[in-house]
Design an enzyme around this catalytic site. Structure first.
Site, mmCIF file in Angstrom:
data_model
loop_
_atom_site.group_PDB
_atom_site.id
_atom_site.type_symbol
_atom_site.label_atom_id
_atom_site.label_comp_id
_atom_site.label_asym_id
_atom_site.label_seq_id
_atom_site.Cartn_x
_atom_site.Cartn_y
_atom_site.Cartn_z
ATOM 1 N N HIS A 73 -10.883 -5.115 8.129
ATOM 2 C CA HIS A 73 -11.496 -4.987 6.808
ATOM 3 C C HIS A 73 -12.680 -4.013 6.869
ATOM 4 O O HIS A 73 -13.315 -3.767 5.857
ATOM 5 C CB HIS A 73 -12.005 -6.338 6.298
ATOM 6 C CG HIS A 73 -10.905 -7.250 5.831
ATOM 7 N ND1 HIS A 73 -9.893 -7.680 6.648
ATOM 8 C CD2 HIS A 73 -10.668 -7.815 4.614
ATOM 9 C CE1 HIS A 73 -9.082 -8.471 5.947
ATOM 10 N NE2 HIS A 73 -9.525 -8.565 4.718
ATOM 11 N N GLU A 101 0.838 -1.201 0.000
ATOM 12 C CA GLU A 101 0.000 0.000 0.000
ATOM 13 C C GLU A 101 0.873 1.252 0.000
ATOM 14 O O GLU A 101 0.543 2.254 -0.625
ATOM 15 C CB GLU A 101 -0.940 0.009 1.211
ATOM 16 C CG GLU A 101 -2.095 -0.983 1.109
ATOM 17 C CD GLU A 101 -1.673 -2.424 1.287
ATOM 18 O OE1 GLU A 101 -0.552 -2.662 1.781
ATOM 19 O OE2 GLU A 101 -2.454 -3.321 0.924
HETATM 20 C C1 LIG Z 1 -1.562 -4.894 4.074
HETATM 21 C C2 LIG Z 1 -2.562 -5.737 3.382
HETATM 22 N N1 LIG Z 1 -2.920 -5.449 2.127
HETATM 23 C C3 LIG Z 1 -3.830 -6.198 1.489
HETATM 24 C C4 LIG Z 1 -4.416 -7.259 2.112
HETATM 25 C C5 LIG Z 1 -5.451 -8.097 1.392
HETATM 26 N N2 LIG Z 1 -4.852 -9.392 1.088
HETATM 27 C C6 LIG Z 1 -5.067 -10.458 1.885
HETATM 28 S S1 LIG Z 1 -4.168 -11.749 1.445
HETATM 29 C C7 LIG Z 1 -3.466 -10.946 0.154
HETATM 30 C C8 LIG Z 1 -2.453 -11.635 -0.692
HETATM 31 C C9 LIG Z 1 -1.307 -12.109 0.103
HETATM 32 O O1 LIG Z 1 -0.488 -12.904 -0.666
HETATM 33 P P1 LIG Z 1 0.759 -13.701 -0.088
HETATM 34 O O2 LIG Z 1 1.538 -12.825 0.819
HETATM 35 O O3 LIG Z 1 1.468 -14.289 -1.218
HETATM 36 O O4 LIG Z 1 0.116 -14.833 0.825
HETATM 37 P P2 LIG Z 1 -0.988 -15.938 0.458
HETATM 38 O O5 LIG Z 1 -2.316 -15.326 0.766
HETATM 39 O O6 LIG Z 1 -0.825 -16.294 -0.967
HETATM 40 O O7 LIG Z 1 -0.733 -17.080 1.350
HETATM 41 C C10 LIG Z 1 -3.970 -9.656 0.074
HETATM 42 C C11 LIG Z 1 -3.605 -8.681 -0.956
HETATM 43 C C12 LIG Z 1 -4.029 -7.522 3.442
HETATM 44 N N3 LIG Z 1 -4.557 -8.535 4.144
HETATM 45 N N4 LIG Z 1 -3.101 -6.759 4.047
#
Ligand SMILES: Cc1ncc(C[n+]2csc(CCOP(=O)(O)OP(=O)(O)O)c2C)c(N)n1
Lengths: 324, 357
Positions: free
Chosen positions: A129, A60
C-alpha cells in the site's frame, strides 16, 4: 480563502476540471458512492452522476485498459488506482499501450489519460500500500510522472495532467494527504508539468526531493539552518524533470544531496546524478550524495520507518556532502 | 443452415442445514459428535479472535484489520475439510481459516501488527502467506496443485477468494489453467456480497459466481455459506474429486460480511443497516448452536465452557504477541536473497553502523 489539504485539493481539481470539460470522467474502485477510500472523489458522483464517476469491477488491468480505449476515443479519463502496489496489476496496459499509442499510430491516436494513485509509506498501512514506484514509470518512454507535495501544487498539477495530451502517472503523497493545509484559490490556474519549485533558497548545498519527503526534508533542514544554508528543490515532475532548475542550483552551491523513498539502485536519484555529471561536473565540489530507501522490500508497518529516509539520515547526507 | 442449442448449463445450490438448525439427513456429511464439537469450538475461537482483533486495532495495539465476522462457517467449514499437507492460499480476510489451519494466534496478530514474522507458518501445515493484492494468489494455488499432480502426490490446493477477486484477470486465468490442466484445485469464493463498497451485482453481470467455472469447463456450485455442514460437504466432495484426478471445483459460499470492510472503512456510506440486521439473523455460529442443542450435543454449560476456553486462548495469544521481542529491523536485508549481493551488503553494513550510533 479557505485552507485545504492535499486530498481536498485533488477533489477540487477533479470537480473543476469535470465542470469545465464534459469529457473528463473518473473511473476506479469505490470512487463513486464511497467517494474513494481516501475520499478524494467524495461527492463527485452526486454532482456528475454515475456515468462520469464510475465504480468499476475489481480489476486494475480492466480500469487502465478500458481507460486507454476511452482516451483514444475522445474522453479524458482519470483512473484511480486505490494503492500504489496495485498499479502493477495494470502495468501491461500502461507499458504496452498507454505509453506507446501515439508512437505506434504515428500520431493518429493519442492517450490523454491520468492515472492517480496514492504513494509512499510512513502511514503504517499494509504491505503493497506504500511503495514508491516513480522510477519504474519514469523508465517507460511515453509517460509523464508527477508527484505534488503541497495542496496548491496538487490542484495546479492535476489540472495540467488532465489537460495534458499524453498519459500521466499522478502519484499522491499519502503520508501528507492531510498533514498540510494551505490556501488554494478557487480560480482556474495550472502548475506546469516539468517545472520544479524552489521550496527554500540556500547557498551551501542543493537538496533535491519530491513527494512527502519535501516536507520532511524542510523539517530536517530547519534543524541545521543556523550553520548550513540548504536550497531545497521540490522536483514535482519526475518525468520530464526540470534539468534547468537543478543545474542552476548546483552551479550556485557546488554540492547536491538527493533524497527519495524508493530503493537506491535504479532510483531516480541515479538519473539526476548522471545528468548533473553530464552537464555540470566541473561545478561540483563533492560527489552527489543519495539518501534513499534500501534495496529491500519496504518493511511492514512496525519497521518501515527504518527504511524511509528520516531527519537524521537527511542531515547526515547533507553533512557528508559538505565534509568531502 | 441450422440454429440449435448445443449446450445448456445449470448451477446448483446446496444447503444442508437451514437457518433454524434443521438438517437434511440425505445431504448431511458423515461427522462424529467429536468433529461437530471441533467445528463449533473453532468457530467460537475465530469469533472471539475476530472481536478481540477489532478492539486491539481500536486501541492501537495492531494496525489495520479485516474482520471475518459472518463468514466463520465458510472459512472453518472449508479449512477443516483439508489435511495439513494440503495447500491453502489465504487472503487478508482468511484469519478464520488460518486459525482453523493451526496458524498460531500470536502469528496472526504479528502480521496485523505490522511484523513480517507473522507470515511464517508452522512447518506441519502448508499455509501460504496471505495475499494482499486481490486475486493474485489464485494462480499460485493452481501452480502448487499442478506441481502435486506432476510429482504424483495426492495433495490438493484450496484458494480463498472474495467475490470481487473473481473479476481479476489472475483469478480468471487461474480457472482457465486449472480447467485445461485438470489441477487438483478448489476455488473457495466467499461471496460476502461486497467488495468494499461495490455490491456483488455490480461486480459481474453473471447471476452467480459459481457459474463462472462453467466457462472454463469445470463444475461450480453455490452453497449456503452460513451453513457449516454445507460448506464442509461441498469442500469434502471437491477434495475427493481432486484427489481422484478429476480436476478443479469452484465453490461459491453465499454469505455476508457483517463488519465494515476493514477497520478503516465505514460501511454505512454504502449499505443499509436494515440489510445488515437481516443477515445478523442468519449468523452461522448461532445456526450450528441450534442444531447442536436440538441434538443434545450442546447445552448452556457446554457453551459457556467453549466461550471461556476460546477467550482464554485468545487472551494467551494476545499476551504472547505483545511479549514477542520487537523485530530486528536489519532483517529487511537478510531475507532478500540466499546470498547478499555486494551492493546490498554494503547498504546492510552501513545500516548496522548507523544503528550503533
Ligand atoms: C489488486 C488489488 N486492488 C485493490 C485492492 C484494495 N482492496 C482491498 S480489499 C478490496 C475488495 C475485495 O473484495 P472481495 O474480493 O469481494 O473480498 P472481501 O474483501 O469482500 O472479502 C479492495 C478493492 C487490493 N487489495 N488489491
Amino acid at each position: 480563502m479557505e485552507k485545504i489539504n492535499i486530498v481536498q485539493s485533488v477533489n477540487l481539481a477533479l470537480r473543476q476540471e469535470m465542470r469545465k470539460d464534459k469529457n473528463v470522467i473518473i473511473l476506479g474502485e469505490d470512487v463513486g458512492v464511497n467517494g474513494g477510500v481516501f475520499r478524494a472523489t467524495d461527492g463527485l458522483i452526486k454532482e456528475f452522476g454515475a456515468n462520469r464517476v464510475i465504480d468499476t469491477p475489481l480489476s486494475e488491468l480492466g480500469i487502465i485498459g478500458a481507460a486507454v480505449g476511452m482516451a483514444v476515443n475522445g474522453l479524458k479519463p482519470v483512473a484511480e488506482i486505490q494503492f500504489s502496489g496495485f498499479l502493477y496489476a495494470g502495468f501491461d496496459q500502461i507499458f504496452s499501450h498507454a505509453a506507446r499509442i501515439r508512437s505506434r499510430s504515428r500520431g493518429r491516436f493519442t492517450c490523454p489519460l491520468v492515472i492517480r494513485s496514492p504513494a509512499g509509506g510512513g502511514i503504517k498501512a499494509l504491505e503493497l500500500h506504500c511503495e514508491h514506484g516513480e522510477a519504474i514509470f519514469a523508465h517507460i518512454p511515453g509517460l509523464k510522472v508527477v508527484i505534488p507535495s503541497t495542496p496548491y501544487d496538487t490542484k495546479g498539477l492535476l489540472a495540467s495532467a488532465i489537460r495534458d495530451p499524453d498519459p500521466v502517472i499522478f502519484l499522491e503523497p499519502t503520508r501528507i494527504y492531510r498533514a498540510i493545509k494551505e490556501e488554494v484559490p478557487e480560480e482556474d490556474y495550472t502548475v506546469p508539468l516539468g517545472k520544479a519549485r524552489i521550496a527554500q533558497e540556500g547557498t551551501d548545498v542543493t537538496l533535491i526531493t519530491w513527494g512527502a519527503l519535501v516536507k520532511y526534508s524542510l523539517d530536517a533542514v530547519k534543524t541545521i539552518q543556523d550553520t548550513i544554508s540548504v536550497e531545497v528543490i521540490d522536483l514535482r515532475t519526475i518525468y520530464p524533470f526540470d534539468v534547468t532548475a537543478i543545474l542552476e542550483s548546483v552551479k550556485k552551491t557546488g554540492r547536491a544531496v538527493i533524497v527519495h523513498e524508493a530503493p537506491k539502485t535504479g532510483g531516480f536519484a541515479a538519473e539526476i546524478i548522471a545528468t548533473i555529471n553530464e552537464k555540470a561536473l566541473e561545478h561540483l565540489e563533492a560527489p552527489v550524495v543519495r539518501v534513499t530507501g534500501y534495496d529491500t522490500c519496504l518493511p511492514f508497518a512496525r519497521t518501515e520507518k527504518e527504511f524511509i529516509p528520516d531527519e537524521q539520515r537527511i542531515v547526515a547526507g547533507i553533512k557528508k556532502v559538505l565534509s568531502y | 443452415m441450422v440454429k440449435k442449442i448445443i449446450r445448456e448449463f445449470s448451477v446448483s445450490y446446496q444447503q444442508v442445514m437451514d437457518e433454524h438448525g434443521n438438517v437434511d439427513s440425505a445431504l448431511m456429511p458423515k461427522l462424529s459428535k467429536q468433529q461437530i464439537k471441533q467445528m463449533y469450538k473453532t468457530m467460537v475461537l475465530v469469533r472471539a479472535f475476530d472481536n478481540k482483533a477489532f478492539s486491539l486495532q481500536r486501541q492501537g495495539r495492531i494496525g489495520t484489520y479485516l474482520q471475518v465476522k459472518g463468514q466463520e462457517a465458510a472459512q472453518v467449514g472449508s479449512a477443516l475439510a483439508l489435511e495439513d499437507k494440503d495447500w491453502v492460499f489465504p487472503m487478508y480476510r482468511s484469519s478464520g481459516a488460518l486459525i482453523a489451519r493451526k496458524q498460531p494466534i500470536p502469528a496472526v496478530l504479528l502480521y496485523w501488527g505490522g511484523d513480517e514474522r507473522g507470515l511464517k507458518s508452522p512447518l506441519e501445515v502448508n499455509n501460504f502467506p496471505i495475499a494482499i493484492p486481490v486475486g493474485t494468489q489464485s494462480l499460485h494455488a493452481v501452480g502448487a496443485a499442478w506441481a502435486s499432480k506432476i510429482k504424483g502426490e495426492k495433495t490438493v490446493s484450496l484458494v480463498y477468494l472474495g467475490d470481487g477477486a473473481t473479476s481479476k484477470e489472475d483469478c480468471l486465468s487461474s480457472m482457465n489453467f486449472a480447467g485445461v490442466f485438470q489441477t487438483p484445485t478448489i476455488f473457495l469464493v466467499e461471496n460476502n456480497q461486497y467488495a468494499i463498497s461495490v455490491p456483488r451485482n455490480a461486480q459481474t453481470r453473471a447471476e452467480t459466481i459459481a457459474q463462472r467455472s462453467l466457462a472454463f469447463g469445470f463444475e461450480g456450485i453455490q452453497v449456503d455459506g452460513n451453513d457449516i455442514f454445507g460448506v464442509y460437504k461441498a469442500t469434502k466432495d471437491a477434495i475427493e474429486k481432486a484427489r481422484k484426478g478429476l480436476g478443479p471445483t469452484l465453490i461459491e459460499c453465499f454469505t455476508y460480511r457483517l463488519a465494515d470492510h476493514s477497520t478503516s472503512d465505514d460501511a454505512k456510506r454504502y449499505r443499509a443497516e436494515q440489510e445488515v440486521a437481516e443477515w445478523l439473523k442468519k449468523d452461522p455460529l448461532e445456526r450450528l448452536e441450534k442444531y447442536m442443542r436440538a441434538q443434545g450435543i450442546l447445552d448452556d454449560a457446554y457453551k459457556e465452557k467453549a466461550l471461556a476456553g476460546a477467550k482464554e486462548k485468545v487472551e494467551k495469544g494476545v499476551e504472547e504477541y505483545e511479549n514477542t521481542p520487537p523485530p530486528d529491523p536489519a532483517d529487511m536485508f537478510r531475507y532478500m536473497f540466499k546470498e547478499m549481493p555486494p551492493s546490498l551488503k554494503e547498504q546492510y553494513e552501513s545500516f548496522l553502523e548507523s544503528r550503533k550510533k
